[in-house]
Write an enzyme that holds these catalytic residues in place. Structure first.
Site, PDB file in Angstrom:
ATOM      1  N   LYS A  22     -13.849 -10.014  -5.977  1.00 32.04           N
ATOM      2  CA  LYS A  22     -15.198  -9.448  -6.145  1.00 32.04           C
ATOM      3  C   LYS A  22     -16.151 -10.489  -6.719  1.00 32.04           C
ATOM      4  CE  LYS A  22     -16.129  -7.138 -10.127  1.00 32.04           C
ATOM      5  NZ  LYS A  22     -17.348  -7.543 -10.850  1.00 32.04           N
ATOM      6  N   ASN A  23     -15.707 -11.156  -7.796  1.00 28.73           N
ATOM      7  CA  ASN A  23     -16.617 -12.083  -8.483  1.00 28.73           C
ATOM      8  C   ASN A  23     -16.923 -13.325  -7.651  1.00 28.73           C
ATOM      9  OD1 ASN A  23     -16.767 -10.339 -10.568  1.00 28.73           O
ATOM     10  ND2 ASN A  23     -15.609 -11.569 -12.040  1.00 28.73           N
ATOM     11  N   ARG A  92     -25.137  -6.446 -13.206  1.00 36.85           N
ATOM     12  CA  ARG A  92     -25.722  -7.685 -13.694  1.00 36.85           C
ATOM     13  C   ARG A  92     -25.715  -8.787 -12.626  1.00 36.85           C
ATOM     14  NH1 ARG A  92     -26.585 -10.795 -18.320  1.00 36.85           N
ATOM     15  NH2 ARG A  92     -25.909 -12.922 -17.982  1.00 36.85           N
ATOM     16  N   CYS A 116     -24.754  -5.119 -22.146  1.00 35.70           N
ATOM     17  CA  CYS A 116     -23.903  -4.103 -21.532  1.00 35.70           C
ATOM     18  C   CYS A 116     -22.762  -3.799 -22.491  1.00 35.70           C
ATOM     19  CB  CYS A 116     -23.404  -4.545 -20.168  1.00 35.70           C
ATOM     20  SG  CYS A 116     -22.162  -5.801 -20.271  1.00 35.70           S
ATOM     21  N   ARG A 121     -25.595 -10.040 -23.153  1.00 36.82           N
ATOM     22  CA  ARG A 121     -25.482 -10.903 -21.966  1.00 36.82           C
ATOM     23  C   ARG A 121     -26.872 -11.386 -21.562  1.00 36.82           C
ATOM     24  NH1 ARG A 121     -21.223  -8.162 -17.877  1.00 36.82           N
ATOM     25  NH2 ARG A 121     -21.005 -10.299 -17.144  1.00 36.82           N
ATOM     26  N   PRO A 122     -27.378 -12.392 -22.263  1.00 40.84           N
ATOM     27  CA  PRO A 122     -28.732 -12.880 -21.969  1.00 40.84           C
ATOM     28  C   PRO A 122     -28.797 -13.657 -20.645  1.00 40.84           C
ATOM     29  CG  PRO A 122     -27.696 -14.237 -23.656  1.00 40.84           C
ATOM     30  CD  PRO A 122     -26.715 -13.149 -23.320  1.00 40.84           C
ATOM     31  N   ILE A 123     -30.025 -14.008 -20.211  1.00 41.37           N
ATOM     32  CA  ILE A 123     -30.169 -14.811 -18.979  1.00 41.37           C
ATOM     33  C   ILE A 123     -30.930 -16.105 -19.274  1.00 41.37           C
ATOM     34  CG2 ILE A 123     -29.996 -12.931 -17.306  1.00 41.37           C
ATOM     35  CD1 ILE A 123     -33.097 -12.975 -17.170  1.00 41.37           C
ATOM     36  N   ASP A 124     -30.974 -16.493 -20.558  1.00 38.66           N
ATOM     37  CA  ASP A 124     -31.751 -17.684 -20.927  1.00 38.66           C
ATOM     38  C   ASP A 124     -31.313 -18.945 -20.169  1.00 38.66           C
ATOM     39  OD1 ASP A 124     -29.397 -17.195 -22.542  1.00 38.66           O
ATOM     40  OD2 ASP A 124     -29.918 -18.995 -23.665  1.00 38.66           O
ATOM     41  N   LEU A 125     -30.002 -19.076 -19.889  1.00 36.09           N
ATOM     42  CA  LEU A 125     -29.533 -20.290 -19.215  1.00 36.09           C
ATOM     43  C   LEU A 125     -29.989 -20.315 -17.752  1.00 36.09           C
ATOM     44  CD1 LEU A 125     -25.934 -20.514 -20.724  1.00 36.09           C
ATOM     45  CD2 LEU A 125     -27.948 -21.859 -21.363  1.00 36.09           C
ATOM     46  N   ASP A 310     -11.863 -11.648 -18.751  1.00 35.00           N
ATOM     47  CA  ASP A 310     -11.635 -10.381 -18.041  1.00 35.00           C
ATOM     48  C   ASP A 310     -10.173  -9.934 -18.081  1.00 35.00           C
ATOM     49  OD1 ASP A 310     -14.295 -10.430 -17.513  1.00 35.00           O
ATOM     50  OD2 ASP A 310     -14.132 -10.791 -15.365  1.00 35.00           O
ATOM     51  N   ARG A 402     -15.905   0.031  -9.775  1.00 35.56           N
ATOM     52  CA  ARG A 402     -16.814  -1.102  -9.572  1.00 35.56           C
ATOM     53  C   ARG A 402     -16.065  -2.355  -9.104  1.00 35.56           C
ATOM     54  NH1 ARG A 402     -20.706  -2.700 -14.219  1.00 35.56           N
ATOM     55  NH2 ARG A 402     -20.993  -4.266 -12.635  1.00 35.56           N
TER      56      ARG A 402
HETATM   57  C1  UD1 Z   1     -19.106 -13.693 -14.921  1.00 39.55           C
HETATM   58  C2  UD1 Z   1     -18.204 -12.619 -14.381  1.00 39.55           C
HETATM   59  C3  UD1 Z   1     -17.603 -11.778 -15.503  1.00 39.55           C
HETATM   60  C4  UD1 Z   1     -16.926 -12.676 -16.536  1.00 39.55           C
HETATM   61  C5  UD1 Z   1     -17.865 -13.789 -16.995  1.00 39.55           C
HETATM   62  C6  UD1 Z   1     -17.194 -14.797 -17.899  1.00 39.55           C
HETATM   63  C7  UD1 Z   1     -19.152 -12.096 -12.222  1.00 39.55           C
HETATM   64  C8  UD1 Z   1     -19.888 -11.143 -11.376  1.00 39.55           C
HETATM   65  N1  UD1 Z   1     -18.975 -11.766 -13.493  1.00 39.55           N
HETATM   66  O1  UD1 Z   1     -20.192 -13.039 -15.571  1.00 39.55           O
HETATM   67  O2  UD1 Z   1     -16.668 -10.876 -14.934  1.00 39.55           O
HETATM   68  O3  UD1 Z   1     -16.552 -11.898 -17.649  1.00 39.55           O
HETATM   69  O4  UD1 Z   1     -18.377 -14.503 -15.845  1.00 39.55           O
HETATM   70  O5  UD1 Z   1     -16.150 -15.410 -17.256  1.00 39.55           O
HETATM   71  O6  UD1 Z   1     -18.684 -13.118 -11.775  1.00 39.55           O
HETATM   72  N2  UD1 Z   1     -24.656 -16.511 -21.513  1.00 39.55           N
HETATM   73  C9  UD1 Z   1     -25.792 -16.901 -22.213  1.00 39.55           C
HETATM   74  N3  UD1 Z   1     -26.942 -17.089 -21.515  1.00 39.55           N
HETATM   75  C10 UD1 Z   1     -27.015 -16.936 -20.155  1.00 39.55           C
HETATM   76  C11 UD1 Z   1     -25.855 -16.555 -19.461  1.00 39.55           C
HETATM   77  C12 UD1 Z   1     -24.678 -16.350 -20.169  1.00 39.55           C
HETATM   78  O7  UD1 Z   1     -25.753 -17.055 -23.425  1.00 39.55           O
HETATM   79  O8  UD1 Z   1     -28.087 -17.139 -19.581  1.00 39.55           O
HETATM   80  C13 UD1 Z   1     -23.395 -16.290 -22.256  1.00 39.55           C
HETATM   81  C14 UD1 Z   1     -22.840 -14.883 -22.046  1.00 39.55           C
HETATM   82  O9  UD1 Z   1     -23.377 -13.967 -22.972  1.00 39.55           O
HETATM   83  C15 UD1 Z   1     -21.336 -15.103 -22.254  1.00 39.55           C
HETATM   84  C16 UD1 Z   1     -21.129 -16.499 -21.704  1.00 39.55           C
HETATM   85  O10 UD1 Z   1     -22.403 -17.125 -21.707  1.00 39.55           O
HETATM   86  O11 UD1 Z   1     -21.006 -15.110 -23.632  1.00 39.55           O
HETATM   87  C17 UD1 Z   1     -20.558 -16.508 -20.321  1.00 39.55           C
HETATM   88  O12 UD1 Z   1     -21.343 -15.683 -19.467  1.00 39.55           O
HETATM   89  P1  UD1 Z   1     -21.435 -15.952 -17.918  1.00 39.55           P
HETATM   90  O13 UD1 Z   1     -20.414 -16.986 -17.549  1.00 39.55           O
HETATM   91  O14 UD1 Z   1     -22.836 -16.200 -17.516  1.00 39.55           O
HETATM   92  O15 UD1 Z   1     -20.979 -14.544 -17.313  1.00 39.55           O
HETATM   93  P2  UD1 Z   1     -21.496 -13.861 -16.004  1.00 39.55           P
HETATM   94  O16 UD1 Z   1     -21.793 -14.876 -14.957  1.00 39.55           O
HETATM   95  O17 UD1 Z   1     -22.532 -12.862 -16.334  1.00 39.55           O
END
Ligand code: UD1
Length: 450
Positions: A22-23, A92, A116, A121-125, A310, A402
């Site tokens: 899925k991922n 997300r 969630c 789970r921010p999107i700043d990066l 996960d 899901r």
């Molecule tokens: C993906 C996976 C999810 C898995 C996660 C970590 C999918 C659809 N989902 O989620 O199942 O648990 O990877 O392996 O593939 N973070 C920030 N800023 C950002 C983005 C992330 O601080 O802009 C932090 C997150 O809060 C978290 C860490 O970075 O602590 C890793 O997150 P990220 O790798 O981005 O997870 P997802 O891509 O959302």
């Protein structure tokens, strides 16, 4: 709402075919938007997140058809540049549409996904990455509005306070593939799903060096083509069935797996006492080691190639029934322990200490009604119920839907006593045996006097 009704205690035996990941599939579906022709994906799992992404593509005016594990995505009429809150809040991973929208449409508006049940789970990066490529952005009323006059290759640093980000790496990679000039992503995530996206982009015509490492160099190209691609096996589903086998003292052959993507999880299971035999390149036989005691573990999750966050709830469920004291630390989602509170309701002895879970293993769990708080928590509770004495109900399994394809049916085919029913089923705790309460009272009185 549906739930699983489970009677525990049956060792699982037989063969289970692991579905496509899925991922891995979700970003590939969005990458198809970058191609000039249709993309065909094979080994696509039919589950709710994939269906949600198909709805999102439909919202973007892109046709996606899924039949027998084969998906065709034709981006020819892709003409929408916003994603509403309703789609973003459902999943997300809808954020993966942002990269292709901003790349192909030069502007995009997406609702911010927010936190969630597994934590912040921010999107700043993601936003930092797009800004580096020349995208201007404002945040307004819960949305990010973005536009640019042509993406320009740049140095992009994606190191966050919790390590690298899978989602941000994928998003920036998709945009950089069609940016003008060279981009270098530092601190890129290295997960197999990121590697697969990079390899798909290369097959579409992108120029990417360093795939599999934490530095990706991308030389932007003018255009990408549609391709035919087979999605990798789901390493988290494989880990789920591996734990299902050992937690029930079963003997399960997993087929359609890629063991190279799950070495840390296999290491942890072997340390615990599992016997895992490779049968050819894509099959694993998993069972408890003969005459080998189950051992408690001290483990922590981490970015790939570490133990995937996960799999943490699944391993925690296994350690709950492993004599001795185990410690599980989650460095990715420091608060991802909602499943532990529900496991405690089945008789487990766990306590959260900061970003770790301390687990005092018990000899067996007792069936109970429990509630899934998220996808992997739901899977972990299902595994615990399969190992528990008596009957359990796992509620809110829409979370499980899901990310797992026909989860209950695959478990039932291995001999599990699991049925999917509507939620108004009788609570197992309602069958009260008053005499056992009396006996327990008498025992505790004797113990107190002694
Ligand atoms: C993906 C996976 C999810 C898995 C996660 C970590 C999918 C659809 N989902 O989620 O199942 O648990 O990877 O392996 O593939 N973070 C920030 N800023 C950002 C983005 C992330 O601080 O802009 C932090 C997150 O809060 C978290 C860490 O970075 O602590 C890793 O997150 P990220 O790798 O981005 O997870 P997802 O891509 O959302």
């Amino acid at each position: 709402m549906d739930m699983y009704s489970i009677v525990g205690g049956t060792p699982l035996r037989g063969t289970v075919k692991i579905s496509g990941s899925k991922n891995a599939c979700l970003p590939l579906m969005c990458a198809a938007l970058l191609g000039e022709g249709p993309t065909v994906l094979e080994n696509v799992p039919d589950l709710r997140d994939i269906r949600s992404m198909m709805l999102l593509l439909e919202h973007l005016n892109v046709r996606a058809i899924l039949k027998n594990g084969r998906m065709i995505i034709d981006p020819v009429s892709f003409d929408t540049d916003w994603v509403p809150y309703d789609m973003m809040r459902r999943m997300r991973a809808s954020m993966y549409a942002f990269g292709p929208m901003i790349t192909m449409r030069r502007r995009a508006a997406v609702s911010k996904p927010g936190g969630c049940n597994i934590g912040n789970r921010p999107i700043d990066l993601h936003l930092r990455g797009f800004r580096s490529l020349g995208v201007q952005m404002v945040e307004r009323q819960g949305y990010v509005h973005a536009r640019h006059e042509g993406l320009k290759g740049a140095e992009v640093n994606l190191l966050g306070s919790n390590g690298p980000s899978v989602g941000a790496t994928c998003n920036v990679l998709m945009a950089a593939a069609l940016a003008k000039g060279r981009s270098v992503i530092q601190h890129a995530a290295r997960e197999p799903e990121v590697q697969e996206l990079a390899n798909l982009l290369v097959a579409m015509g992108a120029r990417i060096d360093g795939i599999g490492s934490s530095t990706l160099a991308i030389d932007g190209v003018e255009r990408l083509n549609g391709v035919k691609w087979r999605v990798q096996p789901d390493r988290i589903e494989a880990a789920t069935f591996a734990v299902a086998s050992v937690i029930t003292d079963g003997d399960v052959l997993l087929t359609n797996v890629d063991p190279t993507t799950m070495t840390a999880t296999l290491w942890a299971l072997r340390e615990w006492g599992a016997e895992i035999d490779h049968q050819g390149e894509d099959a694993l036989r998993v069972r408890r080691g003969k005459d080998c005691p189950m051992r408690p573990l001290e483990i922590e999750t981490g970015p790939y190639p570490g133990i995937a966050t996960d799999t943490q709830p699944l391993i925690s469920a296994l350690l709950a029934v492993t004599p001795g004291v185990s410690k599980v630390r989650d460095t990715i989602y420091r608060d991802r322990f909602m499943h532990a509170l529900e496991l405690n309701r089945m008789g487990a002895k766990t306590t959260q200490e900061d970003d770790s879970l301390s687990i005092n293993g018990v000899s067996s769990l007792e069936g109970a009604a429990v509630m899934a708080s998220d996808l992997r928590a739901g899977a972990a509770l299902t595994l615990a119920a399969l190992a528990a004495e008596g009957s359990s109900q796992v509620r809110r399994i829409y979370h499980v839907d899901r990310g797992y394809e026909r989860f209950d049916q695959k478990l039932a085919a291995l001999g599990a006593r699991i049925v999917r029913t509507a939620e108004e089923f009788q609570d197992p705790g309602a069958e009260i045996d008053w005499s056992s309460v009396e006996q327990a009272e008498q025992v505790s009185e004797v113990e107190t006097r002694a």
